[in-house]
Design a protein around this motif. Structure first.
Motif, mmCIF file in Angstrom:
data_model
loop_
_atom_site.group_PDB
_atom_site.id
_atom_site.type_symbol
_atom_site.label_atom_id
_atom_site.label_comp_id
_atom_site.label_asym_id
_atom_site.label_seq_id
_atom_site.Cartn_x
_atom_site.Cartn_y
_atom_site.Cartn_z
ATOM 1 N N THR A 99 -10.024 2.324 -31.409
ATOM 2 C CA THR A 99 -10.806 3.427 -30.864
ATOM 3 C C THR A 99 -11.645 2.923 -29.693
ATOM 4 O O THR A 99 -11.907 1.719 -29.570
ATOM 5 N N LEU A 100 -12.065 3.869 -28.853
ATOM 6 C CA LEU A 100 -12.924 3.538 -27.722
ATOM 7 C C LEU A 100 -14.335 4.001 -28.027
ATOM 8 O O LEU A 100 -14.558 5.151 -28.416
ATOM 9 N N ARG A 101 -15.275 3.120 -27.852
ATOM 10 C CA ARG A 101 -16.684 3.429 -28.132
ATOM 11 C C ARG A 101 -17.493 3.386 -26.850
ATOM 12 O O ARG A 101 -17.379 2.439 -26.067
ATOM 13 N N ILE A 102 -18.302 4.417 -26.649
ATOM 14 C CA ILE A 102 -19.203 4.481 -25.498
ATOM 15 C C ILE A 102 -20.600 4.812 -25.989
ATOM 16 O O ILE A 102 -20.796 5.792 -26.709
ATOM 17 N N ASN A 103 -21.566 3.999 -25.620
ATOM 18 C CA ASN A 103 -22.976 4.275 -25.875
ATOM 19 C C ASN A 103 -23.666 4.476 -24.540
ATOM 20 O O ASN A 103 -23.308 3.842 -23.533
ATOM 21 N N GLU A 108 -23.842 2.973 -20.844
ATOM 22 C CA GLU A 108 -24.631 1.741 -20.925
ATOM 23 C C GLU A 108 -23.878 0.630 -21.654
ATOM 24 O O GLU A 108 -24.189 -0.549 -21.482
ATOM 25 N N GLN A 109 -22.904 1.031 -22.463
ATOM 26 C CA GLN A 109 -22.150 0.046 -23.254
ATOM 27 C C GLN A 109 -20.799 0.671 -23.591
ATOM 28 O O GLN A 109 -20.724 1.811 -24.057
ATOM 29 N N ILE A 110 -19.742 -0.069 -23.354
ATOM 30 C CA ILE A 110 -18.406 0.429 -23.655
ATOM 31 C C ILE A 110 -17.540 -0.718 -24.144
ATOM 32 O O ILE A 110 -17.596 -1.828 -23.614
ATOM 33 N N PHE A 111 -16.777 -0.455 -25.193
ATOM 34 C CA PHE A 111 -15.836 -1.455 -25.702
ATOM 35 C C PHE A 111 -14.868 -0.797 -26.675
ATOM 36 O O PHE A 111 -15.077 0.326 -27.112
ATOM 37 N N TYR A 112 -13.818 -1.524 -27.008
ATOM 38 C CA TYR A 112 -12.812 -1.036 -27.951
ATOM 39 C C TYR A 112 -13.080 -1.602 -29.340
ATOM 40 O O TYR A 112 -13.401 -2.779 -29.491
ATOM 41 N N ALA A 114 -8.326 10.241 -20.893
ATOM 42 C CA ALA A 114 -7.375 11.272 -20.497
ATOM 43 C C ALA A 114 -6.378 11.592 -21.606
ATOM 44 O O ALA A 114 -5.772 12.672 -21.607
ATOM 45 N N SER A 115 -6.233 10.675 -22.569
ATOM 46 C CA SER A 115 -5.270 10.856 -23.661
ATOM 47 C C SER A 115 -5.915 11.258 -24.970
ATOM 48 O O SER A 115 -5.221 11.532 -25.949
ATOM 49 N N SER A 116 -7.242 11.278 -25.016
ATOM 50 C CA SER A 116 -7.951 11.542 -26.267
ATOM 51 C C SER A 116 -8.284 13.030 -26.407
ATOM 52 O O SER A 116 -8.948 13.605 -25.543
ATOM 53 N N PRO A 117 -7.885 13.654 -27.543
ATOM 54 C CA PRO A 117 -8.233 15.052 -27.783
ATOM 55 C C PRO A 117 -9.441 15.229 -28.707
ATOM 56 O O PRO A 117 -9.795 16.352 -29.035
ATOM 57 N N PHE A 118 -10.072 14.115 -29.103
ATOM 58 C CA PHE A 118 -11.105 14.221 -30.141
ATOM 59 C C PHE A 118 -12.098 13.082 -30.018
ATOM 60 O O PHE A 118 -11.724 11.928 -29.772
ATOM 61 N N ARG A 144 -30.344 19.414 -29.581
ATOM 62 C CA ARG A 144 -31.795 19.342 -29.725
ATOM 63 C C ARG A 144 -32.243 17.885 -29.841
ATOM 64 O O ARG A 144 -33.301 17.502 -29.317
ATOM 65 N N ASN A 145 -31.426 17.066 -30.501
ATOM 66 C CA ASN A 145 -31.747 15.636 -30.562
ATOM 67 C C ASN A 145 -31.771 15.017 -29.165
ATOM 68 O O ASN A 145 -32.659 14.213 -28.843
ATOM 69 N N ILE A 146 -30.790 15.376 -28.343
ATOM 70 C CA ILE A 146 -30.714 14.807 -26.996
ATOM 71 C C ILE A 146 -31.946 15.166 -26.176
ATOM 72 O O ILE A 146 -32.439 14.357 -25.386
ATOM 73 N N LEU A 147 -32.457 16.378 -26.374
ATOM 74 C CA LEU A 147 -33.677 16.768 -25.657
ATOM 75 C C LEU A 147 -34.856 15.886 -26.053
ATOM 76 O O LEU A 147 -35.744 15.628 -25.244
ATOM 77 N N ASP A 148 -34.862 15.406 -27.301
ATOM 78 C CA ASP A 148 -35.930 14.526 -27.779
ATOM 79 C C ASP A 148 -35.666 13.062 -27.472
ATOM 80 O O ASP A 148 -36.585 12.290 -27.196
ATOM 81 N N ASN A 149 -34.387 12.674 -27.565
ATOM 82 C CA ASN A 149 -34.005 11.263 -27.486
ATOM 83 C C ASN A 149 -32.636 11.190 -26.815
ATOM 84 O O ASN A 149 -31.642 11.592 -27.410
ATOM 85 N N PRO A 150 -32.541 10.702 -25.603
ATOM 86 C CA PRO A 150 -31.281 10.774 -24.859
ATOM 87 C C PRO A 150 -30.209 9.781 -25.285
ATOM 88 O O PRO A 150 -29.075 9.858 -24.792
ATOM 89 N N HIS A 151 -30.504 8.878 -26.195
ATOM 90 C CA HIS A 151 -29.521 7.864 -26.574
ATOM 91 C C HIS A 151 -28.420 8.468 -27.450
ATOM 92 O O HIS A 151 -28.695 9.129 -28.450
ATOM 93 N N VAL A 152 -27.167 8.234 -27.061
ATOM 94 C CA VAL A 152 -26.027 8.783 -27.797
ATOM 95 C C VAL A 152 -24.972 7.694 -27.997
ATOM 96 O O VAL A 152 -24.912 6.718 -27.255
ATOM 97 N N GLY A 153 -24.149 7.898 -29.034
ATOM 98 C CA GLY A 153 -23.004 7.038 -29.278
ATOM 99 C C GLY A 153 -21.774 7.899 -29.469
ATOM 100 O O GLY A 153 -21.823 8.908 -30.184
ATOM 101 N N LEU A 154 -20.664 7.540 -28.833
ATOM 102 C CA LEU A 154 -19.434 8.315 -28.929
ATOM 103 C C LEU A 154 -18.272 7.414 -29.318
ATOM 104 O O LEU A 154 -18.193 6.259 -28.870
ATOM 105 N N ILE A 155 -17.389 7.943 -30.157
ATOM 106 C CA ILE A 155 -16.154 7.251 -30.500
ATOM 107 C C ILE A 155 -14.997 8.188 -30.179
ATOM 108 O O ILE A 155 -14.969 9.336 -30.646
ATOM 109 N N PHE A 156 -14.041 7.699 -29.390
ATOM 110 C CA PHE A 156 -12.898 8.493 -28.948
ATOM 111 C C PHE A 156 -11.638 8.038 -29.669
ATOM 112 O O PHE A 156 -11.322 6.849 -29.710
ATOM 113 N N LEU A 157 -10.926 9.006 -30.235
ATOM 114 C CA LEU A 157 -9.715 8.743 -30.995
ATOM 115 C C LEU A 157 -8.487 9.271 -30.260
ATOM 116 O O LEU A 157 -8.565 10.286 -29.552
ATOM 117 N N ILE A 158 -7.367 8.584 -30.457
ATOM 118 C CA ILE A 158 -6.050 9.070 -30.062
ATOM 119 C C ILE A 158 -5.211 9.112 -31.331
ATOM 120 O O ILE A 158 -5.065 8.082 -32.001
#
Length: 205
Positions: free
Chosen positions: A110-114, A145-149, A39-43, A90-104
């Motif tokens: 940072t918060l990481r979600i896979n 599937e995986q979340i940590f700081y 809720a606090s991350s803009p990026f 287009r990558n997601i259509l081929d392979n649904p695995h993603v990794g995200l890093i959220f910054l404040i």
């Protein structure tokens, strides 16, 4: 002489074993603090890979809280107008695995979600993603599937949030970069107009 690492065993011997806490911090369910972070991350940065291994990392940004928490296992990232390459999608259509890093901004952790993603073209929760009158035409829905700081070391070493270290002038401004690298046939004056003050008017157009 270049010495390459070619096995997991070599890598582990070189780096050592991870601390137990580093392994134990992984979770699969969003905690209330994770919700507050989102809720606090803009990026955020969204990493994807195609079926052939081709990789992409795309920046996503909006007012803080733009990422929707749908439930304790699911988040959604809205699409906004951009260059329409859609490499990550287009990558997601081929392979649904993603990794995200959220910054404040200003925070060195940072918060990481896979997880596994799918592209959604409409849903009732799209109404919560409207910004400046723009309702996204699609969103990336991610099952966690995986979340940590992540710890702060990379940001502390880089001094990323220390304004006194910023040197934006070390490279030419964007219009000149585009002319020199991407579009030498375009006039610099036209590029400067395109990326001048009016550029802000195109963020949601």
């Amino acid at each position: 002489m270049t010495v390459e690492i070619t096995s997991p065993e070599e890598l582990r011997e070189l780096l050592g074993a991870p601390m137990p806490r580093a392994l134990a911090k992984e979770r699969t369910v969003l905690h209330e603090r994770d919700r507050e972070w989102l809720a606090s991350s803009p990026f955020c940065l969204v990493a994807t890979a195609g079926a052939d291994g081709t990789c992409d990392v795309s920046p996503k940004g909006d007012p803080a809280g733009f990422v929707q928490v749908l439930d304790e296992h699911t988040i959604a990232v809205p699409e906004r107008p951009g260059n329409r390459r859609a490499d990550g999608y287009r990558n997601i259509l081929d392979n649904p695995h993603v990794g995200l890093i959220f910054l404040i901004p200003g925070r060195t952790d940072t918060l990481r979600i896979n997880g596994r993603a799918r592209l959604v073209r409409d849903s009732p929760w799209f109404d919560r993603m409207v910004v400046n009158g723009h309702r996204p035409v699609l969103a990336v829905e991610v099952t966690v599937e995986q979340i940590f700081y992540h710890c702060a070391k990379a940001f502390l070493r880089s001094e990323l949030w220390r304004p006194e270290t910023w040197q934006p002038e070390v490279l030419p401004p964007r219009p000149r970069l585009i002319k020199e690298v991407e579009a030498p046939a375009e006039s610099l004056a036209d590029l400067e107009r395109r990326y001048g003050p009016d550029y802000l008017k195109t963020l949601y157009a």
